[in-house]
Design an enzyme around this catalytic site. Structure first.
Site, PDB file in Angstrom:
ATOM      1  N   ASP A 105      11.749 -16.678   5.270  1.00  0.00           N
ATOM      2  CA  ASP A 105      11.055 -17.368   6.365  1.00  0.00           C
ATOM      3  C   ASP A 105       9.669 -16.825   6.708  1.00  0.00           C
ATOM      4  OD1 ASP A 105      11.663 -15.026   7.884  1.00  0.00           O
ATOM      5  OD2 ASP A 105      13.547 -15.894   8.557  1.00  0.00           O
ATOM      6  N   HIS A 120      14.490 -12.371  -2.094  1.00  0.00           N
ATOM      7  CA  HIS A 120      14.956 -13.695  -2.526  1.00  0.00           C
ATOM      8  C   HIS A 120      13.821 -14.712  -2.559  1.00  0.00           C
ATOM      9  CE1 HIS A 120      19.387 -12.615  -1.389  1.00  0.00           C
ATOM     10  NE2 HIS A 120      19.052 -12.203  -2.594  1.00  0.00           N
ATOM     11  N   CYS A 128       5.892 -25.730  -9.285  1.00  0.00           N
ATOM     12  CA  CYS A 128       6.139 -26.904 -10.114  1.00  0.00           C
ATOM     13  C   CYS A 128       7.043 -26.543 -11.291  1.00  0.00           C
ATOM     14  CB  CYS A 128       4.806 -27.456 -10.624  1.00  0.00           C
ATOM     15  SG  CYS A 128       5.050 -28.834 -11.767  1.00  0.00           S
ATOM     16  N   CYS A 131       4.515 -27.337 -14.634  1.00  0.00           N
ATOM     17  CA  CYS A 131       3.309 -26.562 -15.004  1.00  0.00           C
ATOM     18  C   CYS A 131       3.270 -25.197 -14.325  1.00  0.00           C
ATOM     19  CB  CYS A 131       2.038 -27.345 -14.664  1.00  0.00           C
ATOM     20  SG  CYS A 131       1.716 -27.461 -12.889  1.00  0.00           S
ATOM     21  N   GLU A 216      28.395  -7.275  14.246  1.00  0.00           N
ATOM     22  CA  GLU A 216      29.703  -7.170  13.572  1.00  0.00           C
ATOM     23  C   GLU A 216      29.666  -6.091  12.502  1.00  0.00           C
ATOM     24  OE1 GLU A 216      32.130  -9.151  14.475  1.00  0.00           O
ATOM     25  OE2 GLU A 216      30.913 -10.494  15.728  1.00  0.00           O
TER      26      GLU A 216
END
Ligand code: OAD
Length: 259
Positions: A105, A120, A128, A131, A216
């Site tokens: 992001d 990532h 593209c 190309c 968590e």
């Protein structure tokens, strides 16, 4: 939590090399949904059907419609929260050097961090298929899906789909940063996607203190991480930053009174 924040502040103050590994959890407070758990993207979509490179190649218009366009709209509006700002403040204080992020992001850069490894890839760019030309996502006309490059080829996010390799430069540099750091902050990641989840393992094996920040526990908790500061990224980072700022202020004040 306060005792653990104080412990983290102490360790961060004396460390020469500090790195952070972040995941989707740090961007939740900016309105970007995580992948797993309540409200997560993978609750609505099967990642193998929508986020695998084979799925994209089989039906790029579908993946653009249900995943990429939705993410584009959310990311376009998102702003850094206190978690991102806290890491940028740590860099400005000369404490943190590198952020390794699994997020696409761009919010760490927007907050002000200057050395961000995008493990990532990034959603800021499209590439593209024909190309290899890169196009800024904000300049892509998504009114007809899938959007196309000037050469007529299909545009894909310059991010890693399931079934694809991690960009080698990002992987090598992350391994090097993980092996060198004395403290690694692991913030907002479920730590189950490899090879990102092995960066804290490399750090710990190389002698670093690994501090998790997450509401968590994760598979790292109690095994790889030295401790978990249980809470939201924004709140915990605010605590760490104010701890560091007050100890720095105390130290400076103390020096003023030395003979
Ligand atoms: P996940 O969605 O798997 O995990 C999000 C983590 O954030 C969980 O451990 C939550 O407990 C935690 N969390 C929730 N709210 C939080 C808050 N306010 N502050 C801090 N933490 C919070 O996201 P990732 O671990 O980033 O890969 O997922 C790893 C990879 O899986 C992603 O990069 C993506 C996905 O498939 C690709 O797209 C290649």
């Amino acid at each position: 939590m306060d005792a653990l924040v104080a412990r983290a502040v102490d360790r961060l103050r004396s460390a020469r090399h500090v790195a952070a590994l972040t995941g989707a959890g740090i961007s939740i407070e900016s309105g970007i949904p995580p992948f797993r758990g309540k409200g997560g993207l993978w609750e609505r979509f099967d990642p193998m059907e929508i986020a695998h490179i084979d799925a994209f190649l089989a039906d790029p218009a579908l993946v653009w419609r249900v995943l990429v366009k939705e993410l584009k709209d959310i990311i376009d509006r998102a702003q850094p929260n206190d978690g991102h700002k806290g890491l940028a403040r740590l860099e400005a204080m000369g404490i943190l050097q590198t952020v390794i992020t699994q997020n696409i992001d761009g919010l760490h850069q927007l907050a002000g961090n200057t050395d961000v490894i995008e493990f990532h890839g990034s959603f800021a760019w499209q590439r593209c298929l024909q190309c290899d030309q890169r196009v800024e996502t904000r300049k892509v006309d998504a009114s007809v899906l899938p959007p196309r490059c000037r050469c007529g080829g299909i545009l894909r996010p310059d991010a890693v789909f399931f079934g694809e390799m991690i960009p080698p430069a990002a992987l090598w540099r992350s391994q090097e940063v993980a092996a060198r750091c004395e403290v690694m902050l692991v913030i907002g990641t479920s730590a189950i996607v490899q090879p990102a989840a092995s960066m804290p393992i490399i750090a710990r094996q190389s002698g670093a203190v690994v501090i998790e920040i997450n509401p968590e526990p994760t598979p790292l908790t109690g095994v790889i991480s030295n401790y978990l500061i249980q809470g939201k990224a924004g709140e915990v980072m605010n605590g760490i930053v104010s701890g560091l700022e007050s100890t720095t202020a105390r130290t400076e004040g103390g020096l003023d009174f030395r003979p």
